[in-house]
Every structure is written in structure tokens, then in C-alpha cells.
Design a protein around this motif. Structure first.
Motif, PDB file in Angstrom:
ATOM      1  N   LEU A   1      14.773 -28.658   8.530  1.00 37.74           N
ATOM      2  CA  LEU A   1      14.599 -27.235   7.861  1.00 37.74           C
ATOM      3  C   LEU A   1      13.061 -26.633   8.099  1.00 37.74           C
ATOM      4  CD1 LEU A   1      15.476 -27.853   4.232  1.00 37.74           C
ATOM      5  CD2 LEU A   1      16.889 -26.356   5.763  1.00 37.74           C
TER       6      LEU A   1
ATOM      7  N   ALA B   1       5.227 -22.057   7.292  1.00 36.02           N
ATOM      8  CA  ALA B   1       7.388 -23.128   6.889  1.00 36.02           C
ATOM      9  C   ALA B   1       6.399 -23.622   5.728  1.00 36.02           C
ATOM     10  CB  ALA B   1       6.909 -24.075   7.922  1.00 36.02           C
TER      11      ALA B   1
ATOM     12  N   THR C   1       6.669 -21.301   2.215  1.00 37.32           N
ATOM     13  CA  THR C   1       7.777 -20.414   2.582  1.00 37.32           C
ATOM     14  C   THR C   1       9.266 -21.870   2.688  1.00 37.32           C
ATOM     15  OG1 THR C   1       8.324 -20.568   5.344  1.00 37.32           O
ATOM     16  CG2 THR C   1       7.667 -18.732   4.247  1.00 37.32           C
ATOM     17  N   VAL C   2       8.823 -23.219   2.858  1.00 35.36           N
ATOM     18  CA  VAL C   2      10.145 -24.030   3.042  1.00 35.36           C
ATOM     19  C   VAL C   2       9.833 -25.024   2.098  1.00 35.36           C
ATOM     20  CG1 VAL C   2      11.845 -25.584   4.286  1.00 35.36           C
ATOM     21  CG2 VAL C   2      10.329 -23.182   4.998  1.00 35.36           C
TER      22      VAL C   2
ATOM     23  N   PRO D   1       8.848 -24.387  -2.056  1.00 33.36           N
ATOM     24  CA  PRO D   1       9.771 -23.650  -2.737  1.00 33.36           C
ATOM     25  C   PRO D   1      10.595 -24.909  -3.356  1.00 33.36           C
ATOM     26  CG  PRO D   1      10.138 -21.713  -0.629  1.00 33.36           C
ATOM     27  CD  PRO D   1       8.637 -23.070  -0.601  1.00 33.36           C
ATOM     28  N   LEU D   2      10.799 -25.614  -1.754  1.00 33.06           N
ATOM     29  CA  LEU D   2      12.347 -26.252  -2.343  1.00 33.06           C
ATOM     30  C   LEU D   2      11.900 -27.665  -3.260  1.00 33.06           C
ATOM     31  CD1 LEU D   2      13.759 -26.642   1.375  1.00 33.06           C
ATOM     32  CD2 LEU D   2      15.027 -26.043  -1.189  1.00 33.06           C
TER      33      LEU D   2
END
Lengths: 384, 305
Positions: free
Chosen positions: B199, B213, B216-217, B220-221
Motif C-alpha cells: 500500500l 504516504a 494518508t495511508v 488512517p489504517l
């Protein structure tokens, strides 16, 4: 009479034969090692604009590493990678005008389909309206209109693959890399998607580089393909040339089925090569055979579909040999027959029969004694 | 005609019943008992409250003896709600600091080479092998005037004045963060470790800088891990009384300490029970809301298959 070169497809698009054509991508003597293992060894390769290129090889041959170097996830130990004539060897992935469709698709699970597709556009800092317009355009391209608000886990495998494709294409890259794009799809869907992918490619004019271990996939889609083995590019050519004129036994056996007969050169008479084989007698081949001298050991390669099978001895055939049917595999569109030549301790040859008619007067049966025959254009000479 | 009862169903129900039975026996029943004591009055008796339950015949008299007097007292006396607020403050600060330290720690652990991860994980859990009390006592030795910290600073020539950290809020926070940090790191590590690396590659491929990155990745995850870790730190922290008792001073009175004093020093069981009930409500309500929000989000994610 001018001799036809091997292959069965006539192509208008072949920039690789045009000395004036500017390659889009150039690998120059690229080598990559992981610890003591050389994953990519001294690879030089040019890809041309609008080309659909397939990299074919068994798993672990280095094809994925080669692609990841192009995306920027791996750095070559030696050599250069050029894009549009510019050295990008040291450029980090987020600054390369290259996009990749991942084998796992790597869709962001916390973002909607539309936000996934728009992710790259947002990073470019495009205005919201422009992003929305491009996302809608991409959704239409991959036929997913109306699914923009869904999340990836609400989609089927085929739909997810399309989202991954749309996301990778949204930034209009010069070069799209596809890592085993069909691996997760079932057979029927895979075939349909292959042709769709080709349509999209010719519509957008993007250069595609596909990495796959599936030869049908590579041969269907690619303008040109490279066969890779142990980090080296063994042969780079259009699919039909790779199939009909493989450069080595390895390539011949990796792409398609082939029967290999051992023998010795008996005589070379212009284009006609005679080979003596212990099991099939004298085999004549029409082959441009430079540097073949009588007495030299060679291998004769025979594709299963190029051999004819008959109950009676064929009257006129350049090459023929008797054998016994050991196995019959009925596949619907064709039948695969295994014939033992040279007695019980001889060699099994594969013969494929196209089932052109629904009824056959004298069907072949197990233990039938049959004749195999093929003409001089069928066989090919390989180095042992 | 009665339908045949499926033989599979009865044991199936039993399996479902076990956790409810457990909750009923060890959560609901004690809570009802505590609530009943909270509604009673303190008395010089054994046990030290009144009225006592004396059979169903006297049920009316028993119920008449229960009242909300103790809750009224908690409401009126500023000592109690100030302690609640102070506990909230300490627990919130502890959670925030533990998150600020724990996130980079968990991130580094998850990015470490696979063979190092097991060792790092053991190092995080290692303090649990020593008694909690001894570890907090050790902090007294470090933080007290002329203690290890002062000595180290003096030896390094950084400061020759004692820092006077012991018996301050800072000392309480140090002790709390130290004690609860593993509860933050472990769930964070679990979420970050299973984060799909591809990802991040996809984000980079689409033009995201490493920072973008992450924002935004990765971030949040990893929110489920952040929420789980924060809950695991916040809940025990708000009721904590050993650490403020040992490391804190007179102005660091947390509600757990108040409860302890009411129960053991004043022997006012009903008031202590009322404090406990209010604490439970203050804790359980926001958590129940949080859980509902999470379930709603999960339902939205996997709903239409």
C-alpha cells in the motif's frame, strides 16, 4: 524463391526494427543483486512508445525485480535506466512518470473507489473539479460507472482489478507497469479482460509492460515479449517468432509444448538440413542453418500441432515414422495423443489433433499402430 | 404436533450462554451489589451499612431504606468532582504522552527486520516480569531529591540544583506513562505490523512523498490500534491510585485515592460504592458510544456484499 521468415502474424507496428525510432525506456547493462543472488544480470532492453511488452519467465527469474527497478522500488547495482532519454536510475518512485498496477492490486481499503482512483491526481494538486472529472472518465473507461462510492471490500475480484487499473492510469503515465495483472482472475474473466486491456492500451496509446508467468497471457496481449531465465533475457521477439523460432531448448520448452529428438547432422544442402535420429530415422528440415557441419550433434524440435497422425502410411511425406498410441487426452477443441516411437523403450511424442469434425470414421484408440508425418517446414534445429 | 428439537441446537445455545453467564456472575452481580451498597447508609454494623436485607417479607421496609443520599453528597462536595476531573486530566495526559512515545516506538518495531521484532517485543513486555509496585518504588529512588536523576545530572555538569520532581504532577505522569506504555505499544505494533507494505509502495508510485504516504495511508489504517491502545491506557489510568499515592503529593488526588480513603480510612462503604458507581458510569458511557461508532463503521464497510 524468397524464404518466409518464421512467424504467422503480420505486424504493421514494429518500431524495434526501425533504427530511427526513439525508445521510451532503456535498460543499459542493468544488474541487481540481493545478497549473493543475482536477480537481474546485465540486462539491456529498449521499450518503444505505444508498445505492449510482456516479460515472461518462471517465478524467481527476476522479472518482477526488473519491473520494480523501473518503478523505482529497487535500485540497480550496476547500469542505467533511461526514460525518454533521461537517466532515472536515482529518481525516487514518487517522482517518476511511471505507474504500476500491483499484483495484489494494493487498493487503499479505507478509501472509496473514487478516492482510490483520484489519489494520484490529488497528490498532483489538481483542483477538485478536475479530479472528479478525470475519476469519472477513468470509471467509464474500465466500465465501473456508478461504483465510485463503494469501498474496495464491497467489490468483486474482477471489479477490484479494474479499479487498480483505473488508479494506475488516472495520472496518464507514459509507461504503465502491470505485475501479473490477471493472476487473481478466473479463466473466462481472464480471457475477456486480456482483450479489454489491449483495447484500453490502443485507445490511450500508453506503453504497457506486463510481467507474467502465464505464456497465453503474454502471447495474446504483447507486441513483443522477452523470455527471462535466471536474471537474463534469453530472447526478445514478437510472440509468434518466440514460438516458431526459439533461440534455445529452454525457450522452446518454456513457451508451448515441444518434442525434442536427438540426432546428428547428416548433410547440409542449402536450406535443407538432414538429421539422422536414432528413433525417427532421417529427418529433413527447411532451416537456415549457419555453422552446421555434418556429424555435429543437434536437437530437432517438433511442436505437437505440426505433426499429422494417420492409420495408414502416408504416401507423400517428407518425414514419417511409425509408433504406437500410448495415451489419448480429449480436450474438446483438440485431442492430445502420446505416441511411442522406437519401440517400448523409445520416446513418447506429443501430437495434437484439432477436432475439426464432430464425427470421425476411424477414431484413434489406445495401442493403435499409427504413422506420424510432418513436412520440412515443421521441425526446427536447436543446439544441444 | 411438536416439531423435533435439533440435537445440535442445545449445546450450541450453551456455548453462547457461557460468556453471558460469565458476565452475569462476575460483572453484573458484583455491580448490583455495589449499587445496592451505594444506595444504603453508613452504619456501625457488620457489614458497616444499613439497611440489611432480611427476607422477602420485609422487602418493602428494605427498599424504603435505600436512597440517593450518597450521590447527592458526591454532587455537592467539590472534593469529589474535582478528583474526578483531575483523574480525567491525568488519564488524558498519560494517554496522549503514551501515544506520542508509543507510536514511533511501535512504528520502529514494525519496520525492524523480522528477526529483530521478536526480541524488541520481548523487551517491551519484560518490565511485567518485575512487580509493578517495585518498579514504581524504583521511580522514587530516581526522582527523589539527591536521587539517581539529580546525581546523574550533577555528574554530567548539567544541573547542581535538585529538580524536586518527586511528589509533583510531573512525577505522577512519569510513573503513569512508564507503567502503561506497553499497553499502548502492543496494539499499535499489532496493527502496524500487519499493514500491507505494497500500500505504501502504491502511494509512492502515485506520487505521494514518504510523509504524505504516512499521513494518508499508514495513519488512517492504524487508527484501530490507536483507539485500542488509548482505551487500554486511559481506562486503568483513570482509576489508578498506587502511582499518585507513591509519586504524587497532596495536590495530586485522583479519584482512586479518594475511593481508597473512603473505604479503608473512613469505613464509609456506601459512599465509596457511590464513588465507584459514578466512576463506572463516567468510564463506560463514552466507551460504549465509541464501540457503537466503531460497529457502525464496520457495518458500513462490509454491509453490501
Amino acid at each position: 524463391m524468397r524464404k518466409a521468415s518464421p512467424g504467422s502474424v503480420r505486424r504493421a507496428f514494429q518500431p524495434w526494427n526501425d533504427p530511427a525510432a526513439q525508445p521510451l525506456v532503456e535498460f543499459r547493462a542493468v544488474t541487481k543483486r540481493f545478497g549473493g543472488v543475482t536477480a537481474v544480470a546485465d540486462v539491456s532492453l529498449s521499450l518503444y512508445p505505444r508498445e505492449f511488452f510482456a516479460l515472461l519467465g518462471p517465478s524467481g527469474c527476476g522479472k518482477t525485480t526488473l519491473m520494480r527497478m523501473l518503478a523505482g522500488f529497487e535500485t540497480p547495482d550496476e547500469g542505467q535506466i533511461l526514460l525518454d532519454g533521461v537517466d532515472i536510475t536515482a529518481v525516487p518512485p514518487h517522482l517518476r512518470p511511471v505507474n504500476m498496477m500491483f499484483q495484489s492490486y494494493a487498493l487503499f481499503p479505507h478509501l472509496s473507489v473514487a478516492d482510490n482512483i483520484g489519489y494520484g491526481l490529488k497528490r498532483e494538486g489538481l483542483p477538485r473539479a478536475e479530479i472528479d472529472r478525470r475519476v469519472a472518465e477513468m470509471l467509464a473507461l474500465v466500465k465501473l460507472d456508478g461504483l465510485g462510492k463503494r469501498r474496495p471490500d464491497q467489490l468483486s475480484g474482477g471489479q477490484r482489478q479494474r479499479v487498480a487499473l483505473a488508479r494506475a492510469l488516472a495520472k496518464r503515465p507514459k509507461l504503465l507497469l502491470l505485475d501479473e495483472p490477471m493472476a487473481a482472475l478466473d479463466r473466462k474473466l481472464r480471457e475477456a479482460t486480456q482483450f479489454e486491456l489491449m483495447d484500453i492500451q490502443s485507445e490511450l496509446g500508453t506503453t504497457f509492460m506486463v510481467v507474467t508467468h502465464d505464456q497465453d497471457e503474454a502471447m495474446t496481449m504483447a507486441d513483443r515479449m522477452a523470455v527471462m531465465d535466471h536474471g537474463r533475457l534469453v530472447q526478445i521477439a514478437p510472440p509468434d517468432v518466440i514460438y516458431e523460432a526459439p533461440v534455445s531448448r529452454h525457450v522452446a520448452e518454456f513457451v508451448g509444448d515441444i518434442n525434442i529428438l536427438k540426432g546428428r547432422v547428416e548433410s547440409v544442402n542449402g536450406d535443407l538440413v538432414s538429421v539422422t535420429t536414432p528413433l525417427a530415422g532421417r529427418v529433413e528440415l527447411d532451416e537456415e542453418a549457419p555453422a552446421l557441419s555434418p556429424g555435429a550433434p543437434v536437437l530437432v524440435g517438433l511442436r505437437p500441432e505440426k505433426i499429422a497422425l494417420s492409420h495408414d502410411e502416408p504416401a507423400q511425406a517428407a518425414n514419417k515414422v511409425r509408433g504406437e498410441i500410448w495415451d489419448i487426452g480429449y480436450l474438446g477443441d483438440m485431442t492430445m495423443v502420446q505416441v511411442m516411437i522406437g519401440g517400448d523403450d523409445g520416446q513418447l511424442l506429443k501430437v495434437s489433433l484439432t477436432n475439426r469434425s464432430r464425427r470421425i470414421e476411424r477414431p484413434f484408440a489406445w495401442e493403435d499402430t499409427v504413422w506420424l508425418s510432418w513436412d520440412v517446414e515443421a521441425g526446427l534445429v536447436l543446439k544441444p | 404436533m411438536s416439531g423435533p428439537v435439533s440435537p445440535v441446537k442445545a449445546p450450541g445455545r450453551l456455548v453462547v450462554a457461557v460468556p453471558y453467564l460469565w458476565l452475569g456472575l462476575f460483572f453484573l452481580a458484583p455491580f448490583v451489589m455495589v449499587l445496592r451498597i451505594a444506595l444504603s447508609d453508613a452504619a456501625t454494623a457488620l457489614p458497616p451499612y444499613a439497611p440489611h436485607f432480611e427476607g422477602l417479607a420485609a422487602l418493602r421496609d428494605f427498599l424504603a431504606g435505600l436512597d440517593l443520599e450518597n450521590f447527592g453528597l458526591i454532587w455537592e462536595d467539590p472534593l469529589y468532582w474535582q478528583s474526578y476531573l483531575y483523574s480525567l486530566r491525568i488519564a488524558a495526559l498519560t494517554t496522549l504522552i503514551a501515544l506520542a512515545i508509543g507510536y514511533p516506538l511501535a512504528y520502529a518495531m514494525a519496520s525492524a527486520p523480522a528477526r529483530w521484532r521478536a526480541i524488541l517485543l520481548v523487551l517491551v513486555i519484560l518490565p511485567f516480569w518485575t512487580s509493578f509496585l517495585i518498579r514504581v518504588y524504583a521511580w522514587i529512588g530516581i526522582l527523589r531529591p539527591e536521587g539517581l536523576l539529580d546525581m546523574a545530572l550533577a555528574a554530567l555538569g548539567l544541573s547542581d540544583q535538585p529538580l524536586r520532581l518527586l511528589n509533583t504532577e510531573t512525577a505522577v505522569l512519569i510513573g503513569m506513562v512508564y507503567s502503561y506504555l506497553p499497553f499502548m505499544v502492543l496494539p499499535l505494533y499489532a496493527t502496524l505490523e500487519k499493514l500491507d507494505r505494497s500500500l505504501l509502495e502504491a502511494a509512492a508510485d502515485l506520487g505521494a512523498t514518504p510523509l504524505k504516504a504516512f499521513l494518508t495511508v499508514t495513519l488512517p489504517l492504524s487508527l484501530p490500534g490507536v483507539l485500542a491502545g488509548s482505551a487500554l491506557v486511559f481506562i486503568p489510568a483513570i482509576g489508578e491510585f498506587v502511582i499518585p499515592d507513591l509519586l504524587g503529593g497532596p495536590d495530586t488526588t485522583m479519584i482512586g485515592k479518594v475511593l481508597w480513603t473512603e473505604f479503608f480510612s473512613n469505613r464509609d462503604w456506601p459512599l465509596a460504592s457511590a464513588v465507584a458507581v459514578v466512576l463506572l458510569v463516567v468510564l463506560v458511557l463514552p466507551l460504549a458510544l465509541l464501540q457503537r461508532a466503531r460497529l457502525a463503521r464496520a457495518g458500513e464497510g462490509g454491509g453490501a456484499a
